[in-house]
Design an enzyme around this catalytic site. Structure first.
Site, PDB file in Angstrom:
ATOM      1  CE  LYS A 168     -53.717 -15.074 -39.500  1.00  0.00           C
ATOM      2  NZ  LYS A 168     -53.727 -13.731 -40.144  1.00  0.00           N
ATOM      3  N   GLY A 199     -53.932 -15.372 -45.053  1.00  0.00           N
ATOM      4  CA  GLY A 199     -55.359 -15.538 -44.820  1.00  0.00           C
ATOM      5  C   GLY A 199     -55.825 -14.713 -43.645  1.00  0.00           C
ATOM      6  CG  ASP A 200     -60.054 -14.553 -42.913  1.00  0.00           C
ATOM      7  OD1 ASP A 200     -59.922 -15.679 -42.409  1.00  0.00           O
ATOM      8  OD2 ASP A 200     -60.977 -14.273 -43.702  1.00  0.00           O
ATOM      9  N   GLY A 201     -57.895 -14.200 -39.868  1.00  0.00           N
ATOM     10  CA  GLY A 201     -57.868 -14.911 -38.604  1.00  0.00           C
ATOM     11  C   GLY A 201     -58.982 -15.927 -38.451  1.00  0.00           C
ATOM     12  CB  VAL A 204     -55.524 -18.869 -42.378  1.00  0.00           C
ATOM     13  CG1 VAL A 204     -54.107 -19.383 -42.137  1.00  0.00           C
ATOM     14  CG2 VAL A 204     -55.912 -19.043 -43.841  1.00  0.00           C
ATOM     15  N   GLY A 205     -56.257 -18.517 -39.289  1.00  0.00           N
ATOM     16  CA  GLY A 205     -55.826 -18.484 -37.899  1.00  0.00           C
ATOM     17  C   GLY A 205     -56.513 -19.536 -37.054  1.00  0.00           C
ATOM     18  CD  GLU A 243     -45.785  -8.921 -27.452  1.00  0.00           C
ATOM     19  OE1 GLU A 243     -46.416  -8.038 -26.816  1.00  0.00           O
ATOM     20  OE2 GLU A 243     -45.315  -8.744 -28.571  1.00  0.00           O
ATOM     21  CB  CYS A 277     -47.925  -4.257 -27.770  1.00  0.00           C
ATOM     22  SG  CYS A 277     -46.419  -5.122 -28.255  1.00  0.00           S
ATOM     23  CD  GLU A 377     -52.758  -2.187 -27.054  1.00  0.00           C
ATOM     24  OE1 GLU A 377     -51.526  -2.298 -27.106  1.00  0.00           O
ATOM     25  OE2 GLU A 377     -53.529  -3.152 -27.234  1.00  0.00           O
TER      26      GLU A 377
END
Length: 483
Positions: A168, A199-201, A204-205, A243, A277, A377
């Site tokens: 995804k 899809g979105d988190g 689908v995530g 990560e 990152c 961050e």
């Protein structure tokens, strides 16, 4: 408006189970240019079932067959690099003047092939056979900031290991993943081995992370989202490789070339419009050299050409979206409100720009370690310069972070630089601007994640370990584990 209406499951492009689309917007113009179909939990079930069926045969393929597959993929990928470069410029604003976003993945396909060719899947400890076997069906979730490379690294090493995958990509940058899937298909990847579910988190995530037939989740993204993935995946006791975020420090030690350190840190921090990152978003300099560092940075920022990512002269494009640029603008305002000294940049659009998700490259000095811009961050072209009095204080400031992805050290003395690097709580340390090695592991300490990607460590993320006893003669013919 281009339309991408299908998912790739079990070797075919199919209609998703739900009727839901997301518009993809060019961040340099704020104009939508494509519509992409999103899948749902039912599509995840279909994709995982296909990957599970394919795993039985693909996991048993000889190494030579997997090497041939990686060779075909690399050739097919190389043939479409210019097309991929145009897509990355369009969907996330990365300038075509640099080919890093598309050249890196090709390098990683080739590196995964090299690792596979040289790897021993069977070794021994005394008379015991130690086997490494593919872990199974892998769910891969990748971010928008390096939309091809992060997905490529996961897919390349999963295939090398003999695993099958369901992936995804970010719904912000889904088109590059569609093109990558076309490349994998054209290279003859066996049916069911690769499966794409956009899809979105939340839909689908989460379905991937929770699925009982998924054996591993590899996630790259924010620390908050990674924590959620880990929590969901823990319900089925699957392996999780994360990560995540970073707030990396670049330390210029006394005696280092301060101007060189400052200029390099600016270029590295602001590369990809600060959306990396590993970006060294904190620069630590000796207090008495602060003015020298600031002068060099102020000059270095003027070397960026900000504008249309399709213009070969552009070296800094927009943020990936209005939402991201608004977030960075708020951090810049916070830095001013908390009393940091604005060296250059600041709120608003860059000069000559009147639309799009652009941000002025911004440097703050006289930043205190407790300030928001020194701790959180930002994920944009904003650099915080912090002064220190002695080496121990510099190391303490660098380590005083929930993150531990990378560290950067500049010194005129290699032994001293190495000693400082050993004390940094980070997964990667770079000395005097050294380049990374694709054969080396990538990952972080603390809330920057767990597990490693790339090289032998990346391959072993996708392998289980089995000890086999009682076959003394067979074991003696194998290389020892330490070899």
């Amino acid at each position: 408006m281009r339309e991408y209406g299908k998912l790739f499951i079990d070797g075919d492009w199919i209609q998703p189970s739900i009727s839901r689309f997301v518009q993809v917007t060019d961040p340099s113009t704020d104009i939508p240019f494509a519509s992409v179909a999103l899948g749902g939990a039912e599509d995840v079930n279909l994709a995982v079932a296909a990957a599970r069926r394919a795993f039985g045969s693909f996991s048993q393929t000889p190494i030579a067959r997997r090497l041939e597959l990686l060779d075909r993929i690399a050739a097919a990928y190389e043939a479409r690099m210019s097309e991929l470069s145009a897509v990355v410029a369009e969907e996330m604003g990365f300038p075509v003047s640099s080919n890093v976003q598309v050249a890196g993945p090709l390098m990683h396909f080739r590196q995964a092939r090299k690792v596979l060719q040289d790897y021993h899947f069977e070794t021994r400890i005394d008379d015991t056979i130690i086997r490494r076997e593919p872990i199974g069906v892998c769910g891969l979730i990748s971010p928008w900031n390096w939309p091809i490379q992060t997905l490529t690294v996961k897919i390349a090493y999963a295939l090398a290991a003999g695993c099958t995958v369901v992936y995804k990509p970010s719904q912000v940058t889904p088109i590059s993943a569609i093109l990558l899937t076309q490349i994998l298909e054209s290279a003859g990847t066996p049916k069911g081995v690769i499966n794409l579910v956009n899809g979105d988190g939340a839909t689908v995530g989460e379905a991937l992370a929770a699925h009982p037939d998924v054996d591993l989740i590899s996630f790259t993204g924010s620390t908050g989202a990674g924590a959620r993935v880990g929590a969901v995946a823990a319900q089925t006791i699957k392996r999780v490789s994360l990560e995540l975020g970073g707030k990396s420090a670049s330390i210029a030690l006394r005696g280092a070339d301060i101007a060189t350190a400052a200029r390099w840190t600016i270029q590295r921090c602001f590369f990809n419009t600060g959306q990396s990152c590993h970006a060294p978003s904190r620069l630590l300099v000796p207090r008495e050299r602060l003015d020298d560092a600031v002068a060099a940075m102020r000059d270095e920022v003027t070397k960026f050409t900000i504008g249309d990512p399709n213009d070969p002269a552009t070296t800094m494009g927009p943020m990936v979206s209005r939402s991201q640029s608004n977030s960075v603008q708020r951090y810049i305002e916070t830095g001013i409100d908390e009393g940091a000294t604005l060296v250059c940049g600041g709120p608003g659009l860059p000069a000559g720009v009147n639309r799009g998700a652009f941000v002025r490259p911004t440097v703050f000095s006289n930043v205190r370690p407790e300030m928001t811009i020194a701790r959180e961050e930002i994920f944009g072209p904003v650099l915080a310069v912090i002064s220190y009095d002695d080496e121990d204080e510099a190391i303490s400031i660098a380590n005083d972070s929930p993150f531990g992805l990378a560290g950067y050290v500049f010194s005129a003395d290699a032994e001293r630089g190495y000693a400082v690097g050993k004390r940094l709580r980070a997964g990667r340390v770079f000395y005097n601007g050294a380049a990374a090695n694709p054969a080396s592991p990538m990952g972080g300490y603390k809330q920057s994640g767990n597990g490693r990607e790339m090289g032998i460590f990346g391959l072993e993320e996708y392998l289980e370990v089995k000890a086999v006893f009682g076959f003394k003669e067979r074991a003696q013919a194998l290389p020892p584990l330490t070899a």
